[in-house]
Design a protein around this motif. Structure first.
Motif, short mmCIF file in Angstrom:
data_model
loop_
_atom_site.label_atom_id
_atom_site.label_comp_id
_atom_site.label_asym_id
_atom_site.label_seq_id
_atom_site.Cartn_x
_atom_site.Cartn_y
_atom_site.Cartn_z
N ASN A 46 21.36 -7.62 21.70
CA ASN A 46 20.38 -7.46 22.78
C ASN A 46 19.71 -6.10 22.58
O ASN A 46 20.00 -5.38 21.62
CB ASN A 46 21.06 -7.60 24.15
N PHE A 47 18.86 -5.71 23.51
CA PHE A 47 18.07 -4.49 23.31
C PHE A 47 18.90 -3.21 23.42
O PHE A 47 18.41 -2.13 23.10
CB PHE A 47 16.90 -4.44 24.29
N HIS A 48 20.17 -3.31 23.85
CA HIS A 48 20.98 -2.08 23.90
C HIS A 48 21.45 -1.69 22.51
O HIS A 48 21.59 -0.52 22.20
CB HIS A 48 22.19 -2.26 24.83
N ASP A 49 21.69 -2.69 21.64
CA ASP A 49 22.14 -2.35 20.28
C ASP A 49 21.11 -2.73 19.22
O ASP A 49 21.29 -2.41 18.04
CB ASP A 49 23.52 -2.95 19.98
N TYR A 50 20.05 -3.42 19.61
CA TYR A 50 18.91 -3.62 18.71
C TYR A 50 17.67 -3.06 19.43
O TYR A 50 16.85 -3.79 19.96
CB TYR A 50 18.72 -5.10 18.36
N PRO A 51 17.58 -1.72 19.47
CA PRO A 51 16.48 -1.13 20.25
C PRO A 51 15.13 -1.34 19.57
O PRO A 51 15.05 -1.43 18.33
CB PRO A 51 16.84 0.36 20.27
N VAL A 52 14.10 -1.48 20.38
CA VAL A 52 12.72 -1.46 19.90
C VAL A 52 12.00 -0.36 20.70
O VAL A 52 12.50 0.09 21.72
CB VAL A 52 12.02 -2.82 20.08
N ALA A 53 10.85 0.06 20.19
CA ALA A 53 10.18 1.23 20.78
C ALA A 53 9.89 1.03 22.26
O ALA A 53 9.40 -0.03 22.67
CB ALA A 53 8.88 1.52 20.04
N ARG A 54 10.20 2.04 23.03
CA ARG A 54 9.83 2.08 24.45
C ARG A 54 8.68 3.07 24.62
O ARG A 54 8.40 3.87 23.73
CB ARG A 54 11.04 2.48 25.29
N ILE A 55 8.06 3.02 25.79
CA ILE A 55 6.83 3.80 26.00
C ILE A 55 7.06 5.29 25.80
O ILE A 55 6.19 6.00 25.29
CB ILE A 55 6.25 3.50 27.42
N ASN A 56 8.27 5.78 26.15
CA ASN A 56 8.52 7.22 26.02
C ASN A 56 8.81 7.64 24.58
O ASN A 56 8.99 8.82 24.30
CB ASN A 56 9.68 7.65 26.94
N GLN A 57 8.86 6.68 23.65
CA GLN A 57 9.06 7.02 22.24
C GLN A 57 7.76 6.91 21.45
O GLN A 57 7.75 7.11 20.24
CB GLN A 57 10.11 6.08 21.63
N VAL A 58 6.71 6.53 22.16
CA VAL A 58 5.44 6.25 21.49
C VAL A 58 4.51 7.44 21.68
O VAL A 58 4.39 7.96 22.79
CB VAL A 58 4.84 4.96 22.09
N PRO A 59 3.87 7.90 20.60
CA PRO A 59 3.03 9.09 20.72
C PRO A 59 1.87 8.88 21.70
O PRO A 59 1.42 7.76 21.92
CB PRO A 59 2.50 9.31 19.30
N ARG A 60 1.42 9.98 22.25
CA ARG A 60 0.29 9.94 23.19
C ARG A 60 -1.00 9.63 22.44
O ARG A 60 -1.95 9.11 23.02
CB ARG A 60 0.16 11.29 23.91
N VAL A 61 -1.03 10.01 21.18
CA VAL A 61 -2.25 9.77 20.39
C VAL A 61 -1.99 8.65 19.38
O VAL A 61 -1.19 8.81 18.46
CB VAL A 61 -2.68 11.06 19.64
N ILE A 62 -2.63 7.51 19.60
CA ILE A 62 -2.57 6.39 18.66
C ILE A 62 -3.99 5.89 18.50
O ILE A 62 -4.60 5.41 19.47
CB ILE A 62 -1.68 5.25 19.20
N ARG A 63 -4.54 6.05 17.33
CA ARG A 63 -5.97 5.78 17.18
C ARG A 63 -6.24 4.98 15.91
O ARG A 63 -5.70 5.28 14.86
CB ARG A 63 -6.72 7.12 17.13
N ASN A 64 -7.07 3.98 16.03
CA ASN A 64 -7.44 3.18 14.87
C ASN A 64 -8.93 3.26 14.64
O ASN A 64 -9.72 3.33 15.57
CB ASN A 64 -7.05 1.71 15.10
N THR A 65 -9.30 3.24 13.37
CA THR A 65 -10.71 3.20 12.98
C THR A 65 -10.94 1.95 12.14
O THR A 65 -10.13 1.64 11.27
CB THR A 65 -11.07 4.45 12.15
N ILE A 66 -12.04 1.24 12.43
CA ILE A 66 -12.39 0.06 11.64
C ILE A 66 -13.48 0.45 10.66
O ILE A 66 -14.54 0.95 11.05
CB ILE A 66 -12.88 -1.08 12.55
N THR A 67 -13.22 0.24 9.37
CA THR A 67 -14.23 0.52 8.36
C THR A 67 -15.37 -0.48 8.48
O THR A 67 -15.13 -1.69 8.54
CB THR A 67 -13.61 0.40 6.95
N ALA A 68 -16.58 0.00 8.56
CA ALA A 68 -17.74 -0.90 8.61
C ALA A 68 -17.83 -1.65 7.29
O ALA A 68 -17.81 -1.05 6.22
CB ALA A 68 -19.01 -0.10 8.85
#
Lengths: 745, 151
Positions: free
Chosen positions: A680-702
């Motif tokens: 379960n998620f206690h022993d198979y952790p996945v990212a939670r909001i407090n582990q995710v950086p404040r800056v996440i940015r994507n750019t699409i190449t034209a």
């Protein structure tokens, strides 16, 4: 173009009312499934994908599964654009499983790239039929009539709404698809625009229907105790104890096969009037299981063996050029070995399926990525003809490749047949994680030589990975060129001498596809080793990537004995273009303060990969304070060719970066005694909001190149970009995932 | 057994240890509250009990008593809650499965902290997993809803 031929022939049948594969058995309508999810276009169909009602409502079929990519919006928006339909008057209807649509397998990041042109043709065909029908009504040449924003307009200024033309348009002959004029990009109304998801309002009010939300009158619920170790069978269980639980009505055995392919694994099902009763009844089963040859499987011990093999012994050669042994003997030698674990999918909605078997056949409602494989597999286990099985696709609460396997629908079908009522099979989170089709563990070893100028002269790579092929062939133990086409075998580097080898690695667990598949371990191995070489050559890693890729050219691997699968597309249509690969790296370093001086304990890392025909570069900024690792920023650039819905592409890339962060920092399934140790998620952790950086940015190449994949390609460069950033921050090189073995995350 | 859900008293005939989640879904046919883990680890089943965010999958129905339960279906009549609107403005959901729980957790946060800091948002929302990775947009939507309420 077999898909097109098939669709155009079927369209004709559909438009003339000859063919009808819509089938609903009895009155078993789910009480919560919106009616427009179930119906198919009827007499007012303009073609297989488009129907028009007299009130002007345009119904567009979504034949792909919605698991979060926005595909129920993106492909219909392409149809609506070519048709000149007003998006506000479009209703999207989920298509049943039907070969009429061509492949419905929603995996491999291929919905847009395989159906962009088809959808444009479907829209254009509808537009042409509306124009012809208006021309007939006005008795004018069709060349004087033009569809525009839900009306057909004559050159003299008069116009008529689409709805008024519905009946007569449906009687028009289907135009030849190949010669239909398509709109020019300048006239696009919706393609390339941020059209909001059609399911958005329902998703924010809890009104959507996922697999677990299907409710049929008289439906029972099943929870299944499955074998804990691959290859084991049921020895004993207490049906009586389970039946003592209030609400339990039946206990049924599901027999397994090895390998089980798409079919269920062995288990004992407790069937009850409510979900909770089924779960409680199951807890009372006290099932025991026979021994298995896999009872001794330990992931750690097995990976030790694989790591030993790849780092010390030659393997089977998959691709070779020049004389790598001579090059390695002559230059400065750098070597490194990388180790990546099993992973589980852990979509937020576990697998869920409902089936109702009657004398007429079987109807299924499931959160499936593969409606046609579901139809086929259910038909097989029931001994029915596939046309007797109707498959309704609900929304999917995530998929990531797990829901490409129809085993859970087959379970529901077998249990419904056994009890003569509709049955919903509910997988708990523990079921999902312990009985997954796991992402494979992998061992890799790399050696390279560098000359005095810092140029790489030789590249030797070896891998050992239990292959997915074991799902169907238990004896499979060597990765095919098709599987190695995911980064390991298709490295684009201009290195004069190279050899890529593989070791045998039999499977001791069910292996499956996970978002971006083998590009995960190989993206990590290649993406890390390039960084190691850059530092060994004392060069800037981003500049080194570009230098290593070399001059602009289109790659062909055939002369080096490697059958590059290119994600199912010919290189003539989707070339492997080194200029685009370098382009995303350059664009990324211009997007971020690459090369800035940072405080001690902080660093930037970069990595790039081509997967699913798209080119992606990712850069991460991390900080390491004591044993605390934090990812501070994540940036990506994707060149996916033409993009239909930029907002959804950004969303997929944001999600892919976070998916990559999860597996890099904390993703690991271990096995001991043949059993997965996580549940379960206690022993198979996945990212939670407090582990995710404040800056996440994507750019699409034209780009105006043909559309390429989007759902998966963001994942592969993430883990190496993070590990490379940790090296930049600390001087410590981490070659084993996940990183929470070394840091708090 | 009687419970009050979204302002209405309901009578259910279930074992007292039945988690509220399954009472809502299987007995009351309110399926906006989702099953994700059954162990209070993922937040997909988040509802309000007397205004506080609770994980319905580990809350025995017998523990509800006279408390007022609110679910996603009762957050607003028509999806017009500022958070629901902000969620739409930012096109937050991908698969959407966790979003009922995310919105309910966010609503419970704003009810006690009208203008949460980024840190406070992270802390309050850390119990809600989104496997699709919509976290950056969740943060942005919560900030927007908070600001909208202030003005």
């Amino acid at each position: 173009m077999t898909v097109l031929e098939k669709i155009s022939r079927r369209d004709f049948l559909k438009a003339t009312g000859v063919s009808s594969s819509g089938l609903l058995i009895g009155a078993a309508l789910p009480t919560t499934l919106r009616a427009d999810v179930l119906q198919r276009p009827s007499g007012d169909a303009l073609n297989l994908f488009v129907s028009l009602r007299e009130d002007g409502t345009v119904e567009i079929i979504a034949h792909r599964s919605e698991m979060g990519t926005g595909i129920r919006t993106s492909l219909p928006q392409v149809v609506a654009d070519e048709m000149e339909a007003d998006w506000d008057r479009v209703t999207v209807i989920q298509g049943l499983a039907s070969a009429d649509y061509g492949s419905q397998n929603t995996d491999g990041s291929r919905s847009v790239r395989n159906f962009y042109t088809v959808m444009r043709q479907m829209g254009a065909a509808a537009r042409s039929m509306l124009e012809s029908s208006a021309a007939q009504r006005w008795d004018v040449p069709v060349s004087e009539c033009r569809a525009s924003n839900h009306r057909v307009v004559h050159s003299d200024g008069r116009s008529i709404g689409f709805g008024e033309l519905a009946t007569s348009a449906a009687e028009q002959p289907l135009p030849a698809l190949d010669s239909l004029p398509l709109k020019s990009a300048a006239d696009f109304r919706y393609i390339g625009k941020d059209v909001p998801s059609v399911d958005l309002a329902d998703m924010t009010t809890g009104a959507t229907t996922y697999g677990v939300d299907v409710a049929l009158p008289g439906m029972l619920y099943a929870s299944i105790e499955r074998r804990p170790v691959m290859g084991t069978s049921i020895e004993s269980f207490s049906a009586d104890a389970a039946k003592k639980v209030r609400g339990v009505v039946a206990v049924e055995v599901i027999k397994g096969t090895d390998p089980n392919g798409f079919k269920p694994i062995e288990g004992v099902a407790v069937i009850a009037d409510k979900t909770w009763s089924a779960i409680k009844g199951r807890q009372a089963l006290a099932a025991t299981w026979t021994d298995s040859a896999h009872n001794s499987h330990s992931a750690d011990v097995y990976l030790d063996e694989l790591m030993d093999a790849v780092s010390s012994k030659p393997g089977v050669v998959a691709r070779e050029r020049g004389d790598v042994d001579a090059a390695l003997a002559a230059g400065k030698r750098v070597s490194a070995s990388y180790r990546t674990p099993y992973l589980a999918h852990a979509s937020m909605e576990p697998p869920m399926a409902t089936a109702y078997v009657t004398e007429q056949g079987c109807e299924v409602w499931a959160c499936t990525q593969t409606p046609q494989a579901t139809q086929q597999t259910v038909a097989e286990v029931l001994g029915l003809a596939p046309e007797k099985v109707t498959v309704n696709v609900t929304l999917l609460g995530g998929g990531f490749g797990r829901k490409s396997k129809p085993d859970f629908s087959a379970e529901a079908a077998l249990l419904s047949r056994a009890v003569g009522k509709p049955v919903q099979v509910v997988w708990t989170r523990e079921d999902d994680i312990r009985h997954d089709y796991f992402h494979s563990c992998c061992a890799q070893h790399y050696e390279a030589s560098i000359d005095e100028s810092g140029a790489v002269t030789g590249w030797l790579a070896r891998q050992a990975t239990p292959p997915i092929d074991t799902t169907w062939d238990a004896s499979a133990d060597l990765m095919s060129d098709g599987s190695l086409s995911q980064t390991f075998g298709s490295i684009p580097f201009a290195i004069p001498n190279l050899r890529l080898e593989g070791h045998r690695a039999p499977a001791h667990a069910r292996i499956g596809w996970l978002r971006s598949v083998y590009n995960i371990p190989f993206g990590f191995g290649v993406g890390s080793f390039v960084d190691e070489l850059a530092h060994a050559a004392d060069k800037d890693p981003a500049a080194f990537w570009i230098e290593l890729i070399g001059e602009d050219r289109l790659l062909d691997f055939a002369p080096e004995g490697f059958e590059f699968s290119n994600y199912g597309k010919p290189l003539s249509e989707y070339p492997y273009d080194t200029a685009r690969f370098k382009g995303v790296i350059r664009e990324l370093t211009e997007t971020i303060p690459w090369g800035e001086s940072l405080p001690a304990g902080q660093g930037w890392g970069i990595a790039a990969a081509r997967s699913f025909l798209s080119y992606v570069a990712v850069a991460c900024k991390v900080s390491v304070e004591g044993d605390q690792l934090k990812v501070l920023e994540m940036h990506s650039v994707i060149d996916a060719g033409l993009v239909v819905n930029p907002d959804r592409v950004h969303a997929q890339m944001e999600g892919a970066m976070i998916f990559g962060l999860s597996l890099a920092l904390m993703g690991e399934i271990t096995f001991e005694g043949g059993e997965p140790q996580q549940s379960n998620f206690h022993d198979y952790p996945v990212a939670r909001i407090n582990q995710v950086p404040r800056v996440i940015r994507n750019t699409i190449t034209a780009s105006d190149a043909p559309p390429a994949g989007v759902g998966e390609p963001g994942v592969p460069p993430v883990a190496p970009a993070i590990a490379n950033a940790v090296f930049a921050a600390t001087g410590k090189r981490h070659r084993t995932l996940p990183l929470n073995k070394a840091y708090r995350v | 057994m009687k419970i009050t859900v979204n302002g209405k008293q309901r009578t259910v005939d279930v074992e007292p240890d039945t988690p509220l989640l399954w009472v809502l879904r299987d007995e009351l046919a309110m399926r906006g509250t989702k099953f994700g883990c059954g162990a209070g680890l993922c937040g997909a089943c988040t509802v309000h009990m007397d205004g506080k965010a609770m994980r319905a999958c580990v809350l025995p129905v017998s523990a509800v008593g006279d408390a007022e339960i609110r679910t996603i279906e009762g957050l607003s009549e028509d999806g017009s809650h500022p958070l629901q609107q902000a969620w739409a403005d930012h096109n937050v959901p991908q698969c959407g499965y966790c979003q009922s729980g995310q919105i309910m957790s966010a609503a419970a946060l704003l009810a006690v902290n009208a203008m949460p800091s980024d840190e406070e948002i992270d802390t309050a929302m850390a119990g809600n997993i989104c496997r699709c990775g919509t976290y950056p947009r969740i943060r942005a939507a919560i900030r927007q809803a908070a600001e909208a309420e202030q003005s």
